[in-house]
Every structure is written in structure tokens, then in C-alpha cells.
Motif scaffolding. Structure first.
Motif, PDB file in Angstrom:
ATOM      1  N   LEU A 263      -4.260  -4.458  -4.138  1.00 27.75           N
ATOM      2  CA  LEU A 263      -4.593  -3.034  -4.156  1.00 27.75           C
ATOM      3  C   LEU A 263      -5.459  -2.672  -2.950  1.00 27.75           C
ATOM      4  N   ALA A 264      -6.442  -3.508  -2.633  1.00 21.68           N
ATOM      5  CA  ALA A 264      -7.308  -3.235  -1.486  1.00 21.68           C
ATOM      6  C   ALA A 264      -6.494  -3.170  -0.199  1.00 21.68           C
ATOM      7  N   GLN A 265      -5.491  -4.053  -0.084  1.00 22.23           N
ATOM      8  CA  GLN A 265      -4.613  -4.015   1.074  1.00 22.23           C
ATOM      9  C   GLN A 265      -3.865  -2.677   1.148  1.00 22.23           C
ATOM     10  N   GLY A 266      -3.376  -2.221  -0.007  1.00 17.81           N
ATOM     11  CA  GLY A 266      -2.639  -0.963  -0.047  1.00 17.81           C
ATOM     12  C   GLY A 266      -3.509   0.232   0.276  1.00 17.81           C
ATOM     13  N   VAL A 267      -4.728   0.251  -0.270  1.00 17.58           N
ATOM     14  CA  VAL A 267      -5.640   1.368  -0.016  1.00 17.58           C
ATOM     15  C   VAL A 267      -6.022   1.433   1.462  1.00 17.58           C
ATOM     16  N   GLU A 268      -6.340   0.273   2.037  1.00 18.90           N
ATOM     17  CA  GLU A 268      -6.724   0.249   3.447  1.00 18.90           C
ATOM     18  C   GLU A 268      -5.585   0.755   4.338  1.00 18.90           C
ATOM     19  N   TYR A 269      -4.373   0.323   4.051  1.00 21.83           N
ATOM     20  CA  TYR A 269      -3.237   0.753   4.861  1.00 21.83           C
ATOM     21  C   TYR A 269      -2.981   2.253   4.682  1.00 21.83           C
ATOM     22  N   ALA A 270      -3.118   2.751   3.442  1.00 28.70           N
ATOM     23  CA  ALA A 270      -2.880   4.173   3.170  1.00 28.70           C
ATOM     24  C   ALA A 270      -3.906   5.061   3.860  1.00 28.70           C
ATOM     25  N   ARG A 271      -5.092   4.539   4.090  1.00 28.64           N
ATOM     26  CA  ARG A 271      -6.127   5.312   4.793  1.00 28.64           C
ATOM     27  C   ARG A 271      -5.890   5.355   6.300  1.00 28.64           C
ATOM     28  N   GLU A 272      -5.209   4.340   6.828  1.00 25.85           N
ATOM     29  CA  GLU A 272      -5.056   4.229   8.276  1.00 25.85           C
ATOM     30  C   GLU A 272      -3.691   4.703   8.790  1.00 25.85           C
ATOM     31  N   ARG A 273      -2.667   4.432   8.044  1.00 29.92           N
ATOM     32  CA  ARG A 273      -1.305   4.737   8.485  1.00 29.92           C
ATOM     33  C   ARG A 273      -1.057   6.245   8.444  1.00 29.92           C
ATOM     34  N   ARG A 274      -0.492   6.778   9.503  1.00 28.57           N
ATOM     35  CA  ARG A 274      -0.204   8.209   9.572  1.00 28.57           C
ATOM     36  C   ARG A 274       1.304   8.431   9.644  1.00 28.57           C
ATOM     37  N   ALA A 275       1.758   9.467   8.988  1.00 33.58           N
ATOM     38  CA  ALA A 275       3.167   9.869   9.046  1.00 33.58           C
ATOM     39  C   ALA A 275       3.245  11.379   8.859  1.00 33.58           C
ATOM     40  N   PHE A 276       4.051  12.035   9.673  1.00 31.21           N
ATOM     41  CA  PHE A 276       4.214  13.495   9.607  1.00 31.21           C
ATOM     42  C   PHE A 276       2.874  14.214   9.732  1.00 31.21           C
ATOM     43  N   GLY A 277       1.998  13.653  10.575  1.00 34.07           N
ATOM     44  CA  GLY A 277       0.729  14.313  10.859  1.00 34.07           C
ATOM     45  C   GLY A 277      -0.362  14.081   9.837  1.00 34.07           C
ATOM     46  N   GLU A 278      -0.123  13.276   8.819  1.00 35.74           N
ATOM     47  CA  GLU A 278      -1.120  13.024   7.772  1.00 35.74           C
ATOM     48  C   GLU A 278      -1.274  11.516   7.541  1.00 35.74           C
ATOM     49  N   ARG A 279      -2.465  11.130   7.085  1.00 28.13           N
ATOM     50  CA  ARG A 279      -2.602   9.772   6.552  1.00 28.13           C
ATOM     51  C   ARG A 279      -1.728   9.675   5.305  1.00 28.13           C
ATOM     52  N   ILE A 280      -1.011   8.570   5.167  1.00 34.71           N
ATOM     53  CA  ILE A 280      -0.058   8.516   4.058  1.00 34.71           C
ATOM     54  C   ILE A 280      -0.745   8.527   2.699  1.00 34.71           C
ATOM     55  N   VAL A 286       2.259   8.190  -2.777  1.00 36.60           N
ATOM     56  CA  VAL A 286       1.464   7.017  -2.402  1.00 36.60           C
ATOM     57  C   VAL A 286       0.251   6.903  -3.326  1.00 36.60           C
ATOM     58  N   GLN A 287      -0.395   8.033  -3.595  1.00 36.52           N
ATOM     59  CA  GLN A 287      -1.530   8.027  -4.525  1.00 36.52           C
ATOM     60  C   GLN A 287      -1.110   7.529  -5.904  1.00 36.52           C
ATOM     61  N   GLU A 288       0.086   7.908  -6.328  1.00 38.69           N
ATOM     62  CA  GLU A 288       0.585   7.470  -7.638  1.00 38.69           C
ATOM     63  C   GLU A 288       0.657   5.940  -7.698  1.00 38.69           C
ATOM     64  N   HIS A 289       1.179   5.316  -6.652  1.00 43.25           N
ATOM     65  CA  HIS A 289       1.241   3.852  -6.609  1.00 43.25           C
ATOM     66  C   HIS A 289      -0.151   3.237  -6.746  1.00 43.25           C
ATOM     67  N   LEU A 290      -1.099   3.757  -5.970  1.00 43.07           N
ATOM     68  CA  LEU A 290      -2.408   3.122  -5.883  1.00 43.07           C
ATOM     69  C   LEU A 290      -3.292   3.427  -7.089  1.00 43.07           C
ATOM     70  N   VAL A 291      -3.242   4.652  -7.571  1.00 49.13           N
ATOM     71  CA  VAL A 291      -4.062   5.008  -8.735  1.00 49.13           C
ATOM     72  C   VAL A 291      -3.551   4.316  -9.991  1.00 49.13           C
ATOM     73  N   SER A 292      -2.246   4.258 -10.166  1.00 51.32           N
ATOM     74  CA  SER A 292      -1.683   3.541 -11.317  1.00 51.32           C
ATOM     75  C   SER A 292      -2.106   2.079 -11.288  1.00 51.32           C
ATOM     76  N   THR A 346       6.291  -3.156   7.080  1.00 48.34           N
ATOM     77  CA  THR A 346       5.165  -3.966   7.547  1.00 48.34           C
ATOM     78  C   THR A 346       4.817  -5.055   6.543  1.00 48.34           C
ATOM     79  N   GLY A 347       4.820  -4.722   5.257  1.00 49.11           N
ATOM     80  CA  GLY A 347       4.468  -5.692   4.236  1.00 49.11           C
ATOM     81  C   GLY A 347       5.596  -6.626   3.862  1.00 49.11           C
ATOM     82  N   TRP A 348       6.786  -6.302   4.287  1.00 48.90           N
ATOM     83  CA  TRP A 348       7.985  -7.056   3.900  1.00 48.90           C
ATOM     84  C   TRP A 348       8.234  -8.269   4.770  1.00 48.90           C
ATOM     85  N   VAL A 349       7.702  -8.271   6.006  1.00 48.40           N
ATOM     86  CA  VAL A 349       8.011  -9.335   6.945  1.00 48.40           C
ATOM     87  C   VAL A 349       7.238 -10.611   6.619  1.00 48.40           C
ATOM     88  N   ARG A 350       7.855 -11.764   6.935  1.00 46.19           N
ATOM     89  CA  ARG A 350       7.208 -13.050   6.729  1.00 46.19           C
ATOM     90  C   ARG A 350       5.909 -13.121   7.522  1.00 46.19           C
TER      91      ARG A 350
END
Length: 385
Positions: A263-280, A286-292, A346-350
Motif C-alpha cells: 500500500l505504501a508503494q501505491g500511495v507514494e506512486y499515486a502522489r508522484e505520478r502525473r497523468a492528464f495534468g493531475e497527480r493520479i 485510484v483512490q478507490e484502490h488505495l482507500v479500500s 511500471t509495477g509489472w516489469v521484472r
């Protein structure tokens, strides 16, 4: 603001902080030398983690001081396994007694068995494996086809049969073999040098951890190889197999920690990664994945801690441990999957931690009894079986 589970951890905070410091100081730098990123550590690193942790008093910490342990309450042991999972360090789990460490079965051994086999395990100087599962029997220990018969002339026991999916069989100093004596499960110690014990087929699991067939071809062991002596004949289930509950809670705690790390990995990436002008992390899906994930982790941790406290109170039960193991292992699978989805390719690669954990946590739903077996135990406690 503290979470409900972190409040419960405070009474053991000094111990947890000390273990986490050991992991950061000694194991994280060592893990950086693992030959292939994202894979399991080699045997020499595991052995170092085990023996060094024993020196510091963490490994097998719940064993009494007269057996080389630290006399910790079981709740503290559960919290240490949680911290190991949460660290994200691939060596941390090996710093705490697992399937290759001291077995509750050996606590019922004779004084000589305790001295010869249990004490070196508690000190982290030796490793063992458990040969229980067979091609047609595993959770149903009364269907074993591996047998042990006594040689009337020599008094020795002769073991015949085939075990499968045995973890650590290739490097164990000895094997705990569960064999039927007149149809009753009985535990034997078989040393690695026994000429009647050999390895069969090797299977490589999703996580990279190999398991083996163990073949017992007229394996002769002395009369005192029965754990617990004569009183242990036909008594493997009563003499330690009922301690499966503690093993299941340890797995649950490790899963809770792994889920927190993912979860910490997901939260950190969601805070940094940007798409369509917004942090994801600003996007609702994305919030649904992390909050659940956060909600499920907190519920699983509270259940695991509550069950650990029942162990310390002497009121443990198989169904409670089954509930915790089922909940935590399946939660970890979902949380790792969600965090990997947040990372996308990014998370899928070996080599990415989440790619390895995605394979690793599947194992946690199998070891110490599959999720389906946990459901059978729970259903029976409800009067449904």
C-alpha cells in the motif's frame, strides 16, 4: 493520527523499533547484493539473517530462556513478523523463525531430542523441514500412506513412503517426517545423512522458492527417533500439530506487513505520478484502490492482534487462527494487486518489488493450510461440517 492497530502496538514499540533498526542496519545493505533483483535471497544470506537475529534475541523469541529464546509473549512475535513484512526487505522474513526453524513438535521431545535438535534450531545454527504432505494426503493427516514399522529384531523403525511439496528439504539438517504407525500419525526425526532418505523431483514455485519430493526407501531410524519417545507413537497430532494455530497467525502477521508495504508503494506512486495534468492520486478510481486497501489492512491487523492476545491468554482456538490467516492472506493478495494496478506497466516489469510480491503472496494463501482448508475449519466451528 494513530490508527487503531498502531495503538495496540505501542506496548511493544521498543522491541519493534530495535528489530526494524537491525533490518535497516544489517539486512537491507546485504539484500542489495542479491544476484538477481526481485528474487529470493541465496542460502548464505538466509543463514546469516537467521544466526545474527538469534544473537540479538529476535529469532524464536517466544521460546523460553532455558531453550535459548527470549521468553517473549506471542503477541510480540506476531508484531515482529508484521514488521518484517512491512520492511520490504527480502531478508527480513528469514530473521524470524519460520518453516525451517524450531518446531512445536520438538518441544514435546525427550530431553535428548531437545538438546540435539531443538536447541540448535532456536539458536539459528541448524535448519529443518517438515515432510507431511503426500500426493493424496496433506491436510487430512489420517490418510497418510507413508508408514513406519518396527523391526522386531533391532528395535529400529523402518519408514517407507513418498512426501511432496517439502520446503527446504535440500538444505535441512534433518527432516520431521509424519508417518502412520498402525494408521495413527507419528512424528519421526530423520537426519539428512540417512541413506534411506533422498530427494525426488524438484518443483519451482511462482515465487521462485523450490519445494521437493522426499522419498523414504526403507529408511531406518533408531527406536528413539520418535518425537516424544514411546509416548509419541500415534500422537503427532496431539503432540504439536495442534500448534498449527500459532503458525497460521505468524503467516497472517507477515501478510499484514506485506500488505502495508505494498500500500505504501501505491500511495507514494499515486502522489508522484502525473497523468492528464493531475497527480493520479487525485482520480477517484485510484483512490478507490488505495482507500479500500487501507480499510482492509486495518481490519486484518486488528483481527490478527486480537487472536495473538488470545494465545497469550491461553484461550487460542483453531477457528480464530483460521479466520485471521484467511483474512490476512487474501487481503494481501488483493492489496498487492491493487497497488500493481496503480503502478501500471511500471509495477509489472521484472525487478520491481510489486511484481515479486504479486507472485510471493500467492504462496501465503497456500502454506500453513490453504484458504479453502481455513474455510472448512471455520465452517465446522459454525456447526456446518
Amino acid at each position: 493520527m494513530s490508527t487503531p492497530s498502531s495503538v495496540l502496538e505501542n506496548e511493544h514499540r521498543e522491541l519493534i523499533d530495535s528489530f526494524e533498526s537491525f533490518v535497516r542496519r544489517e539486512l537491507v545493505p546485504l539484500a542489495a547484493e542479491i544476484p538477481e533483483s526481485g528474487e529470493l535471497p541465496p542460502d548464505d544470506m538466509r543463514a546469516y539473517a537467521r544466526s545474527r537475529s538469534a544473537e540479538l534475541g529476535f529469532y524464536a523469541g517466544d521460546y523460553p530462556e532455558e531453550l535459548g529464546g527470549s521468553g517473549m509473549p506471542f503477541t510480540a512475535v506476531v508484531l515482529l513478523h508484521h514488521a518484517a513484512g512491512r520492511s520490504g526487505c527480502p531478508l527480513a522474513p528469514y530473521a524470524l523463525a519460520g518453516s525451517d526453524g524450531p518446531s512445536p513438535l520438538l518441544r514435546t521431545g525427550t530431553p535428548e531430542q531437545i538438546k540435539r535438535y531443538l536447541l540448535p534450531l532456536v539458536r539459528g545454527e541448524a535448519s529443518r523441514c517438515l515432510a507431511l504432505t503426500e500426493p493424496q494426503a496433506g491436510s487430512d493427516a489420517f490418510s497418510l500412506t507413508t508408514t513406519a514399522t518396527r523391526d522386531a529384531g533391532t528395535g529400529e523403525w523402518v519408514l517407507r513412503g513418498r512426501k511432496t511439496f517439502v520446503s527446504g528439504a535440500d538444505k535441512a539438517d534433518f527432516t520431521l517426517v509424519i508417518a502412520a504407525v498402525d494408521g495413527q500419525p507419528t512424528a519421526f526425526v530423520v537426519e539428512a545423512a540417512n541413506p534411506g532418505l533422498r530427494l525426488g523431483q524438484r518443483y519451482d514455485g511462482m515465487s521462485g522458492e523450490p519445494v521437493f519430493e522426499v522419498l523414504l526407501d526403507e529408511a531406518r531410524v533408531p527406536a528413539d527417533a520418535v518425537i516424544g519417545g514411546e509416548a509419541g507413537v500415534g500422537n503427532a497430532l496431539g503432540n504439536g500439530m495442534d500448534n498449527l494455530s500459532r503458525g497460521r497467525l505468524v503467516v497472517a502477521a507477515m501478510c499484514d506487513g506485506i500488505a502495508e508495504y505494498a500500500l505504501a508503494q501505491g500511495v507514494e506512486y499515486a502522489r508522484e505520478r502525473r497523468a492528464f495534468g493531475e497527480r493520479i492520486g487525485a482520480y477517484q478510481h485510484v483512490q478507490e484502490h488505495l482507500v479500500s486497501s487501507r480499510a482492509e489492512i486495518e481490519a486484518a491487523k486488528l483481527l490478527t492482534l486480537a487472536c495473538a492476545r488470545l494465545v497469550d491468554a491461553g484461550t487460542e482456538s483453531p477457528e480464530n487462527a483460521a479466520l485471521a490467516k484467511l483474512t490476512s492472506s487474501e487481503t494481501a493478495v488483493r492489496v498487492v494487486d491493487r497497488s500493481l494496478r496503480v503502478h501500471g506497466a511500471t509495477g509489472w516489469v521484472r525487478g520491481h518489488p510489486l511484481e515479486f510480491l504479486y507472485r510471493y503472496v500467492r504462496m501465503m494463501t497456500v502454506i500453513e493450510g490453504t484458504s479453502e482448508i481455513q474455510k472448512v475449519i471455520i465452517a465446522r466451528s459454525m456447526g456446518l461440517g
